[in-house]
Design a protein around this motif. Structure first.
Motif, PDB file in Angstrom:
ATOM      1  N   THR A 180       8.025   7.578  -8.050  1.00 21.86           N
ATOM      2  CA  THR A 180       8.154   6.146  -7.773  1.00 21.86           C
ATOM      3  C   THR A 180       8.215   5.793  -6.297  1.00 21.86           C
ATOM      4  OG1 THR A 180      10.584   6.133  -7.778  1.00 21.86           O
ATOM      5  CG2 THR A 180       9.451   5.855  -9.921  1.00 21.86           C
ATOM      6  N   GLN A 181       8.614   6.747  -5.462  1.00 19.07           N
ATOM      7  CA  GLN A 181       8.806   6.509  -4.025  1.00 19.07           C
ATOM      8  C   GLN A 181       9.954   5.517  -3.767  1.00 19.07           C
ATOM      9  OE1 GLN A 181       6.666   8.123  -1.486  1.00 19.07           O
ATOM     10  NE2 GLN A 181       6.470   9.322  -3.338  1.00 19.07           N
ATOM     11  N   LYS A 182      10.839   5.328  -4.736  1.00 16.31           N
ATOM     12  CA  LYS A 182      11.941   4.380  -4.605  1.00 16.31           C
ATOM     13  C   LYS A 182      13.263   5.114  -4.754  1.00 16.31           C
ATOM     14  CE  LYS A 182       9.133   0.593  -6.190  1.00 16.31           C
ATOM     15  NZ  LYS A 182       8.877  -0.420  -7.183  1.00 16.31           N
ATOM     16  N   LYS A 183      14.009   5.174  -3.651  1.00 16.77           N
ATOM     17  CA  LYS A 183      15.234   5.971  -3.624  1.00 16.77           C
ATOM     18  C   LYS A 183      16.310   5.434  -4.564  1.00 16.77           C
ATOM     19  CE  LYS A 183      17.983   6.450   0.020  1.00 16.77           C
ATOM     20  NZ  LYS A 183      18.494   6.869   1.314  1.00 16.77           N
ATOM     21  N   MET A 184      16.591   4.144  -4.521  1.00 22.78           N
ATOM     22  CA  MET A 184      17.663   3.593  -5.349  1.00 22.78           C
ATOM     23  C   MET A 184      17.333   3.716  -6.843  1.00 22.78           C
ATOM     24  SD  MET A 184      19.950   3.089  -3.236  1.00 22.78           S
ATOM     25  CE  MET A 184      21.176   2.447  -4.346  1.00 22.78           C
ATOM     26  N   LEU A 185      16.097   3.496  -7.203  1.00 21.60           N
ATOM     27  CA  LEU A 185      15.682   3.668  -8.592  1.00 21.60           C
ATOM     28  C   LEU A 185      15.859   5.126  -9.024  1.00 21.60           C
ATOM     29  CD1 LEU A 185      14.303   2.460 -11.144  1.00 21.60           C
ATOM     30  CD2 LEU A 185      12.142   3.187 -10.138  1.00 21.60           C
ATOM     31  N   GLY A 221      20.083  16.413  -9.923  1.00 20.71           N
ATOM     32  CA  GLY A 221      19.403  16.415  -8.627  1.00 20.71           C
ATOM     33  C   GLY A 221      17.899  16.535  -8.786  1.00 20.71           C
ATOM     34  N   LEU A 222      17.468  17.345  -9.739  1.00 25.01           N
ATOM     35  CA  LEU A 222      16.029  17.494  -9.985  1.00 25.01           C
ATOM     36  C   LEU A 222      15.434  16.236 -10.618  1.00 25.01           C
ATOM     37  CD1 LEU A 222      15.988  21.215 -11.184  1.00 25.01           C
ATOM     38  CD2 LEU A 222      15.233  20.311  -8.973  1.00 25.01           C
ATOM     39  N   VAL A 223      16.218  15.542 -11.435  1.00 24.76           N
ATOM     40  CA  VAL A 223      15.764  14.253 -11.981  1.00 24.76           C
ATOM     41  C   VAL A 223      15.563  13.274 -10.824  1.00 24.76           C
ATOM     42  CG1 VAL A 223      16.479  12.223 -13.335  1.00 24.76           C
ATOM     43  CG2 VAL A 223      16.737  14.522 -14.287  1.00 24.76           C
ATOM     44  N   TYR A 224      16.510  13.260  -9.892  1.00 22.49           N
ATOM     45  CA  TYR A 224      16.392  12.393  -8.710  1.00 22.49           C
ATOM     46  C   TYR A 224      15.104  12.700  -7.941  1.00 22.49           C
ATOM     47  CZ  TYR A 224      17.003  11.185  -3.782  1.00 22.49           C
ATOM     48  OH  TYR A 224      16.791  10.747  -2.496  1.00 22.49           O
ATOM     49  N   LEU A 225      14.866  13.970  -7.644  1.00 22.13           N
ATOM     50  CA  LEU A 225      13.685  14.340  -6.863  1.00 22.13           C
ATOM     51  C   LEU A 225      12.386  14.049  -7.609  1.00 22.13           C
ATOM     52  CD1 LEU A 225      14.888  17.690  -5.245  1.00 22.13           C
ATOM     53  CD2 LEU A 225      14.643  15.450  -4.135  1.00 22.13           C
ATOM     54  N   THR A 226      12.369  14.285  -8.905  1.00 18.10           N
ATOM     55  CA  THR A 226      11.175  14.003  -9.696  1.00 18.10           C
ATOM     56  C   THR A 226      10.886  12.502  -9.723  1.00 18.10           C
ATOM     57  OG1 THR A 226      11.575  15.939 -11.080  1.00 18.10           O
ATOM     58  CG2 THR A 226      10.097  14.258 -11.968  1.00 18.10           C
ATOM     59  N   SER A 227      11.929  11.731  -9.959  1.00 18.77           N
ATOM     60  CA  SER A 227      11.761  10.273  -9.968  1.00 18.77           C
ATOM     61  C   SER A 227      11.307   9.760  -8.610  1.00 18.77           C
ATOM     62  CB  SER A 227      13.073   9.605 -10.386  1.00 18.77           C
ATOM     63  OG  SER A 227      12.964   8.216 -10.339  1.00 18.77           O
ATOM     64  N   LEU A 228      11.877  10.309  -7.545  1.00 19.56           N
ATOM     65  CA  LEU A 228      11.507   9.896  -6.186  1.00 19.56           C
ATOM     66  C   LEU A 228      10.039  10.223  -5.900  1.00 19.56           C
ATOM     67  CD1 LEU A 228      12.603   8.644  -3.567  1.00 19.56           C
ATOM     68  CD2 LEU A 228      13.196  10.950  -2.828  1.00 19.56           C
ATOM     69  N   ALA A 229       9.599  11.394  -6.323  1.00 14.25           N
ATOM     70  CA  ALA A 229       8.197  11.772  -6.114  1.00 14.25           C
ATOM     71  C   ALA A 229       7.255  10.846  -6.884  1.00 14.25           C
ATOM     72  CB  ALA A 229       7.974  13.220  -6.539  1.00 14.25           C
ATOM     73  N   PRO A 264       0.844  -1.193   0.000  1.00 12.26           N
ATOM     74  CA  PRO A 264       0.000   0.000   0.000  1.00 12.26           C
ATOM     75  C   PRO A 264       0.880   1.243   0.000  1.00 12.26           C
ATOM     76  CG  PRO A 264      -0.041  -1.079   2.157  1.00 12.26           C
ATOM     77  CD  PRO A 264       0.734  -1.957   1.233  1.00 12.26           C
ATOM     78  N   ARG A 265       0.428   2.282  -0.662  1.00 12.39           N
ATOM     79  CA  ARG A 265       1.191   3.533  -0.725  1.00 12.39           C
ATOM     80  C   ARG A 265       1.302   4.106   0.678  1.00 12.39           C
ATOM     81  NH1 ARG A 265       1.960   5.648  -5.743  1.00 12.39           N
ATOM     82  NH2 ARG A 265       3.717   6.973  -5.485  1.00 12.39           N
ATOM     83  N   LYS A 266       2.521   4.365   1.091  1.00 12.34           N
ATOM     84  CA  LYS A 266       2.744   4.902   2.431  1.00 12.34           C
ATOM     85  C   LYS A 266       2.498   6.392   2.425  1.00 12.34           C
ATOM     86  CE  LYS A 266       6.293   1.506   3.468  1.00 12.34           C
ATOM     87  NZ  LYS A 266       7.712   1.293   3.711  1.00 12.34           N
TER      88      LYS A 266
END
Length: 184
Positions: free
Chosen positions: A148-153, A138-146, A28-30
């Protein structure tokens, strides 16, 4: 009579709708404290962001000695009077007038800032492009994190963005910095 009771019982039963099944392994989405888009702490993301900027600057360090290219760098930087000082006229011009058929005022403003540090020093302009590329990573990282919610990805996505050969021109060729500024 028995059939009448059976019909009544049949009509009075509640019809249950099967619930939507989640695929095996789905979580479930945290929900994050304060409604944040990013799992983890601000400090953690700041460190990753800074490391991406540093890693990008190191990766593209060989470009620092390239100097100005003959194509476009002469017109956009070396011989561009509109970036040679923070004046009201220069700022008005870059924010209202296309330059070489391109309207990219923030791009020209970034040159104006570079010029303010050390004149037409190509080292400063290349270093600035390296930093812009790191900021975009860095912005690609933050966008992807928002998303996917997956830090390593998300870190992998940012690293792929930095090392992908399609981005070399935007970083190494000063005049192509407009791609980085627009991406940021």
């Amino acid at each position: 009579m028995a059939t009448r009771k059976a019909k009544q019982k049949k009509h009075s039963q509640v019809i249950s709708v099967p619930s939507e099944k989640k695929p095996a392994g789905a979580h479930p989405r945290k929900k994050h404290p304060g409604g944040s888009l990013f799992p983890g702490s601000v400090l953690e993301h700041t460190v990753v962001f800074i490391l991406l900027v540093i890693a990008t600057a190191v990766l593209y360090a060989p470009a620092l000695g390239l100097g100005f290219f003959r194509i476009d760098d002469q017109q956009y930087v070396v011989n561009n009077p509109w970036i040679q000082g923070f004046t009201a006229d220069n700022l008005r011009y870059i924010f209202t007038t296309p330059y070489f058929v391109n309207f990219s005022p923030l791009h020209l403003l970034s040159y104006m800032i570079d010029f303010g540090f050390n004149g037409a020093d190509p080292y400063v302009f290349h270093l600035s492009s390296n930093i812009w590329a790191g900021i975009v990573a860095g912005l690609v990282y933050l966008t992807s994190l928002a998303l996917t919610q997956k830090k390593m990805l998300s870190i992998a996505a940012a690293i792929l963005f930095v090392v992908h050969p399609a981005h070399v021109e935007a970083v190494a060729w000063i005049s192509s910095r407009k791609d980085l500024v627009a991406a940021a």
